[in-house]
Design a protein around this motif. Structure first.
Motif, PDB file in Angstrom:
ATOM      1  N   VAL A   1      38.887  82.570  67.812  1.00 40.32           N
ATOM      2  CA  VAL A   1      38.321  81.397  67.116  1.00 40.32           C
ATOM      3  C   VAL A   1      38.042  80.261  68.102  1.00 40.32           C
ATOM      4  N   VAL A   2      38.897  80.141  69.103  1.00 42.08           N
ATOM      5  CA  VAL A   2      38.713  79.048  70.075  1.00 42.08           C
ATOM      6  C   VAL A   2      37.463  79.287  70.927  1.00 42.08           C
ATOM      7  N   ARG A   3      37.157  80.556  71.130  1.00 44.58           N
ATOM      8  CA  ARG A   3      35.958  80.884  71.909  1.00 44.58           C
ATOM      9  C   ARG A   3      34.684  80.726  71.056  1.00 44.58           C
ATOM     10  N   VAL A   4      34.760  81.196  69.811  1.00 49.09           N
ATOM     11  CA  VAL A   4      33.588  81.109  68.935  1.00 49.09           C
ATOM     12  C   VAL A   4      33.298  79.644  68.565  1.00 49.09           C
ATOM     13  N   HIS A   5      34.366  78.844  68.478  1.00 49.82           N
ATOM     14  CA  HIS A   5      34.211  77.405  68.167  1.00 49.82           C
ATOM     15  C   HIS A   5      34.842  76.595  69.302  1.00 49.82           C
ATOM     16  N   PRO A   6      34.083  76.341  70.372  1.00 49.06           N
ATOM     17  CA  PRO A   6      34.661  75.721  71.562  1.00 49.06           C
ATOM     18  C   PRO A   6      35.218  74.309  71.315  1.00 49.06           C
ATOM     19  N   GLU A   7      34.869  73.681  70.177  1.00 49.61           N
ATOM     20  CA  GLU A   7      35.449  72.351  69.905  1.00 49.61           C
ATOM     21  C   GLU A   7      36.975  72.445  69.791  1.00 49.61           C
ATOM     22  N   ASN A   8      37.474  73.650  69.463  1.00 52.59           N
ATOM     23  CA  ASN A   8      38.929  73.860  69.444  1.00 52.59           C
ATOM     24  C   ASN A   8      39.537  73.683  70.833  1.00 52.59           C
ATOM     25  N   LEU A   9      38.764  74.088  71.834  1.00 56.03           N
ATOM     26  CA  LEU A   9      39.245  73.968  73.209  1.00 56.03           C
ATOM     27  C   LEU A   9      39.319  72.487  73.595  1.00 56.03           C
ATOM     28  N   ASP A  10      38.335  71.712  73.136  1.00 52.62           N
ATOM     29  CA  ASP A  10      38.343  70.273  73.429  1.00 52.62           C
ATOM     30  C   ASP A  10      39.603  69.616  72.865  1.00 52.62           C
ATOM     31  N   ARG A  11      40.032  70.087  71.685  1.00 53.76           N
ATOM     32  CA  ARG A  11      41.215  69.492  71.048  1.00 53.76           C
ATOM     33  C   ARG A  11      42.501  69.815  71.790  1.00 53.76           C
ATOM     34  N   GLN A  12      42.459  70.786  72.681  1.00 54.11           N
ATOM     35  CA  GLN A  12      43.691  71.227  73.350  1.00 54.11           C
ATOM     36  C   GLN A  12      44.105  70.322  74.515  1.00 54.11           C
ATOM     37  N   LYS A  13      43.347  69.265  74.774  1.00 55.68           N
ATOM     38  CA  LYS A  13      43.727  68.226  75.755  1.00 55.68           C
ATOM     39  C   LYS A  13      43.982  68.788  77.159  1.00 55.68           C
ATOM     40  N   LEU A  14      43.178  69.776  77.525  1.00 55.27           N
ATOM     41  CA  LEU A  14      43.374  70.415  78.829  1.00 55.27           C
ATOM     42  C   LEU A  14      42.867  69.525  79.951  1.00 55.27           C
ATOM     43  N   PRO A  15      43.464  69.616  81.125  1.00 54.86           N
ATOM     44  CA  PRO A  15      42.901  68.906  82.284  1.00 54.86           C
ATOM     45  C   PRO A  15      41.550  69.533  82.654  1.00 54.86           C
ATOM     46  N   PRO A  16      40.669  68.754  83.307  1.00 53.98           N
ATOM     47  CA  PRO A  16      39.295  69.236  83.539  1.00 53.98           C
ATOM     48  C   PRO A  16      39.243  70.624  84.195  1.00 53.98           C
ATOM     49  N   GLY A  17      40.093  70.868  85.155  1.00 57.40           N
ATOM     50  CA  GLY A  17      40.037  72.143  85.882  1.00 57.40           C
ATOM     51  C   GLY A  17      40.405  73.347  85.025  1.00 57.40           C
TER      52      GLY A  17
END
Ligand code: AMP
Ligand code: MG
Length: 336
Positions: free
Chosen positions: A142-158
């Motif tokens: 789901v995180v791949r199909v809806h990349p906005e989920n990845l944005d919510r994960q507060k990951l560092p840029p790298g």
């Protein structure tokens, strides 16, 4: 455990196993309606019951040995049959030995941690079977199909740029290898549903009032991304079916067959672990017998001899254990 039963189980699940290193194209390689010709629906209740009984027996031994744990990960598209599979396959197992966790959209607290954290918090202990209803694989689905989920994960840029999915596959494989090396077997089932069968199941959820609660408009929105999900599943299966934790693609259009296959994969894993009741030393056996004699002396007039609880193996049921007990050594292995 009769070898023929183990062999039949191995044969049944072999075509479902994703060969580690192979490149999967879900639509081409796995038919959601597949079943071997010799299996008929009329035999399914008996077969599933056999699987359930075997699971219950193995689970008792797994708990008694307290060395290995099993993590069953269930993935499927909506209406794929995850809930029903858990309900049926685990119906005979002692609830104390099983722990089921469903994973939904992550909470604020979960998003404040690394992406595997919430799954690690719910791992089974030794002697336990843990079931993930959806799992860490949502992190590459789901995180791949809806990349906005990845944005919510507060990951560092790298950590979120190019190569993020390949890195996640590697991290998941490494994590599962670590778990396996430390006594926790990871069993992965993908319930593979066809688009038409999903449509029919959604309609049933709409038409049957008692099933309305299962229907969500979001499920129909996700259905519009069918092809994206098929692609994400294909890539996930290709990248994360490993020798230590292979994927099984379970044909899910026939619920009865999906349940038999799911039970079979789980039993197969337990046969492989082959958990044993702990050995009782001669010294311990003598102590137990002395305590038993004292308890017998306390019996009031007309007292009954205690019988074992229903389903418990008795010494009389287990020639090997009985022979050992007579010799003064109860090498109780529980499988006569
Ligand atoms: P259900 O299993 O039908 O109750 O729905 C759970 C929902 O949570 C599904 O729509 C999943 O796609 C969603 N979900 C599960 N894990 C994640 C995740 N890591 N990130 C975003 N959504 C998720
Ligand atoms: Mg749902």
């Amino acid at each position: 455990m009769p070898d023929t039963r183990a062999r039949r189980i191995a044969e049944l699940i072999r075509p479902l196993r994703v060969k580690p290193g192979s490149k999967v194209n879900l639509a081409k390689d796995f038919d959601p309606r597949y079943k071997p010709g010799y299996l008929k629906k009329k035999d399914s209740a008996d077969l599933l019951q056999t699987g359930i009984t075997m699971l219950a027996d193995y689970q008792r031994r797994l708990a008694a040995q307290d060395t290995y744990g099993v993590l069953l990960c269930l993935q499927a598209l909506d209406a794929g049959g995850k809930d029903g599979t858990i309900r049926h396959v685990m119906s005979g197992v002692n609830p104390q030995g099983v722990q089921v966790t469903g994973f939904k959209v992550p909470s604020a607290e979960e998003l404040d941690h690394d992406y595997l954290w919430r799954y690690a918090c719910r791992l089974p202990g030794r002697g336990q079977i843990g079931i993930f209803n959806r799992s860490h694989y949502e992190e590459v689905l789901v995180v791949r199909v809806h990349p906005e989920n990845l944005d919510r994960q507060k990951l560092p840029p790298g950590a979120k740029g190019k190569g993020v999915w390949d890195r996640r596959y590697r991290e998941i494989n490494d994590w599962e290898r670590y778990l396996t090396d430390n006594g926790f077997k990871v069993v992965k089932l993908f319930l593979n549903l066809s688009k038409e069968e999903q449509r029919l199941r959604f309609l049933k959820r709409i038409d049957v009032p008692d099933r309305n609660w299962k229907f969500s408009a979001a499920d129909v929105r996700e259905r519009q991304r069918w092809d994206d999900y098929q692609k994400a599943f294909s890539q996930m299966l290709s990248a994360t079916s490993t020798p230590w934790a292979p994927w099984y693609v379970v044909p899910a259009d026939r619920k009865w067959f999906a349940r038999i296959c799911s039970a079979a994969v789980l039993v197969h894993t337990l046969i492989d672990i082959d958990p044993q009741y702990p050995e009782v030393s001669m010294e311990r056996r003598r102590q137990l017998q002395a305590i038993g004699r004292d308890l017998e002396k306390e019996a009031p007039a007309g007292a009954l001899t205690p019988s074992p609880a229903a389903g418990e193996p008795t010494a009389a049921d287990r020639p090997r254990a009985r022979a050992a007990a007579t010799a003064g050594v109860a090498a109780a292995d529980g499988h006569g």
